[in-house]
Structures are given as structure tokens and as C-alpha cells.
Design a protein around this motif. Structure first.
Motif, short mmCIF file in Angstrom:
data_model
loop_
_atom_site.label_atom_id
_atom_site.label_comp_id
_atom_site.label_asym_id
_atom_site.label_seq_id
_atom_site.Cartn_x
_atom_site.Cartn_y
_atom_site.Cartn_z
N SER A 7 0.83 -1.21 0.00
CA SER A 7 0.00 0.00 0.00
C SER A 7 0.86 1.25 0.00
O SER A 7 0.60 2.21 -0.73
CB SER A 7 -0.93 0.01 1.21
N TYR A 8 1.93 1.24 0.80
CA TYR A 8 2.82 2.40 0.85
C TYR A 8 3.54 2.57 -0.48
O TYR A 8 3.69 3.69 -0.97
CB TYR A 8 3.82 2.29 2.00
N ALA A 9 3.99 1.47 -1.07
CA ALA A 9 4.65 1.54 -2.38
C ALA A 9 3.71 2.17 -3.41
O ALA A 9 4.15 2.98 -4.24
CB ALA A 9 5.08 0.15 -2.84
N LEU A 10 2.44 1.84 -3.33
CA LEU A 10 1.47 2.39 -4.27
C LEU A 10 1.14 3.86 -3.95
O LEU A 10 0.60 4.56 -4.80
CB LEU A 10 0.21 1.53 -4.33
N CYS A 11 1.49 4.32 -2.76
CA CYS A 11 1.39 5.76 -2.46
C CYS A 11 2.54 6.49 -3.14
O CYS A 11 2.39 7.63 -3.58
CB CYS A 11 1.48 6.00 -0.95
N GLU A 12 3.69 5.83 -3.21
CA GLU A 12 4.89 6.44 -3.80
C GLU A 12 4.84 6.45 -5.32
O GLU A 12 5.35 7.36 -5.95
CB GLU A 12 6.14 5.68 -3.34
N ASP A 13 4.28 5.41 -5.91
CA ASP A 13 4.16 5.30 -7.36
C ASP A 13 2.74 4.85 -7.63
O ASP A 13 2.30 3.83 -7.11
CB ASP A 13 5.17 4.29 -7.91
N GLU A 14 2.02 5.59 -8.42
CA GLU A 14 0.59 5.35 -8.55
C GLU A 14 0.21 4.01 -9.15
O GLU A 14 -0.90 3.54 -8.98
CB GLU A 14 -0.05 6.49 -9.34
N GLU A 15 1.15 3.36 -9.86
CA GLU A 15 0.82 2.09 -10.50
C GLU A 15 2.09 1.24 -10.59
O GLU A 15 3.12 1.70 -11.07
CB GLU A 15 0.24 2.34 -11.88
N LEU A 16 1.98 0.00 -10.11
CA LEU A 16 3.12 -0.91 -10.15
C LEU A 16 2.64 -2.30 -10.57
O LEU A 16 1.54 -2.71 -10.21
CB LEU A 16 3.80 -1.00 -8.78
N CYS A 17 3.51 -3.01 -11.30
CA CYS A 17 3.14 -4.37 -11.69
C CYS A 17 3.50 -5.33 -10.55
O CYS A 17 4.25 -4.99 -9.63
CB CYS A 17 3.83 -4.78 -12.99
N VAL A 18 2.97 -6.52 -10.61
CA VAL A 18 3.20 -7.53 -9.57
C VAL A 18 4.69 -7.80 -9.41
O VAL A 18 5.19 -7.92 -8.29
CB VAL A 18 2.43 -8.83 -9.89
N CYS A 19 5.42 -7.87 -10.51
CA CYS A 19 6.87 -8.12 -10.46
C CYS A 19 7.58 -7.05 -9.66
O CYS A 19 8.44 -7.35 -8.81
CB CYS A 19 7.47 -8.18 -11.87
#
Length: 120
Positions: free
Chosen positions: A46-58
Motif C-alpha cells: 500500500s505504501y509503495a502504491l502511495c509512492e508510485d501510482e501504479e506498479l506491476c506484480v513483479c
């Protein structure tokens, strides 16, 4: 320091008013939300997705230091509870936070944690 009242007396009007308000709120769903986010890997996601709006599973698997299978499991749990959403692009799945409220919760928790660390 005593952290308990030394007498057993309560403000009946205040107690009744707040109990009425609480009875009209879905406390169970709120509790489940915090339990789901409360897992360390799911907080990292969740925090990673705050830092970057979209990330792949990898990317997320590498960020949290977990296998693709473990990361996918956490993402399914987050998705099931409307914390994240995803879109497919070919064989890739890109995740983002479901809405800004989740980001606000994460950032408020971070601010609180930093404030407690400084004041504590």
C-alpha cells in the motif's frame, strides 16, 4: 501515573449519544479494513502504491522482498477488500490504490508514527 478513573462515574448523556452514533456506523467493516492493511507486507504494498501510482506484480514482489506467489496472494486480499484495483496490459497486471482514501490512511499512519517517535 494512574491511567484509570479512581471512581466509577460516567456521563450518561455523552455515553448514550456516542453509543447511538457508533451503532449507526459499520464498525465491523472498518475493523476488517484495518486488519487487512495491518499485515506488514500489505502495508508495504500500500505504501509503495502511495509512492508510485501504479506498479506491476513483479515490481511489488521485488519491493517487498517476497515471491510472486506471496505478493499475488497479498494483492488478491487487498483487491477483495477494495484497497487496490488492477488493470491488465497483455500478460502484465498493474495495481494501484482503489481510491485516495486509502492513500490518506497510509500517509496519516506514517505521520502519526513519525510524530510518536519524535515526541516519545
Amino acid at each position: 501515573m494512574k491511567d484509570m478513573c479512581e471512581v466509577h462515574l460516567h456521563d450518561e448523556e455523552k455515553v448514550n449519544r456516542i453509543q447511538k452514533v457508533i451503532s449507526q456506523v459499520d464498525i465491523s467493516s472498518m475493523s476488517k479494513l484495518f486488519k487487512v492493511i495491518g499485515d506488514e507486507n500489505r502495508v508495504k504494498i500500500s505504501y509503495a502504491l502511495c509512492e508510485d501510482e501504479e506498479l506491476c506484480v513483479c515490481d511489488l514482489a521485488n519491493i517487498i522482498g517476497a515471491s510472486m506467489a506471496t505478493t499475488s496472494h497479498h494483492l488478491r486480499t487487498l483487491y477483495k477488500h477494495s484497497i487496490v484495483k488492477y488493470r491488465k496490459e497483455g500478460k502484465l497486471a498493474f495495481y494501484s490504490l482503489d481510491d485516495d482514501h486509502i492513500k490518506q490512511l497510509i500517509l496519516i499512519a506514517l505521520a502519526h508514527q513519525q510524530e510518536v517517535r519524535v515526541d516519545g
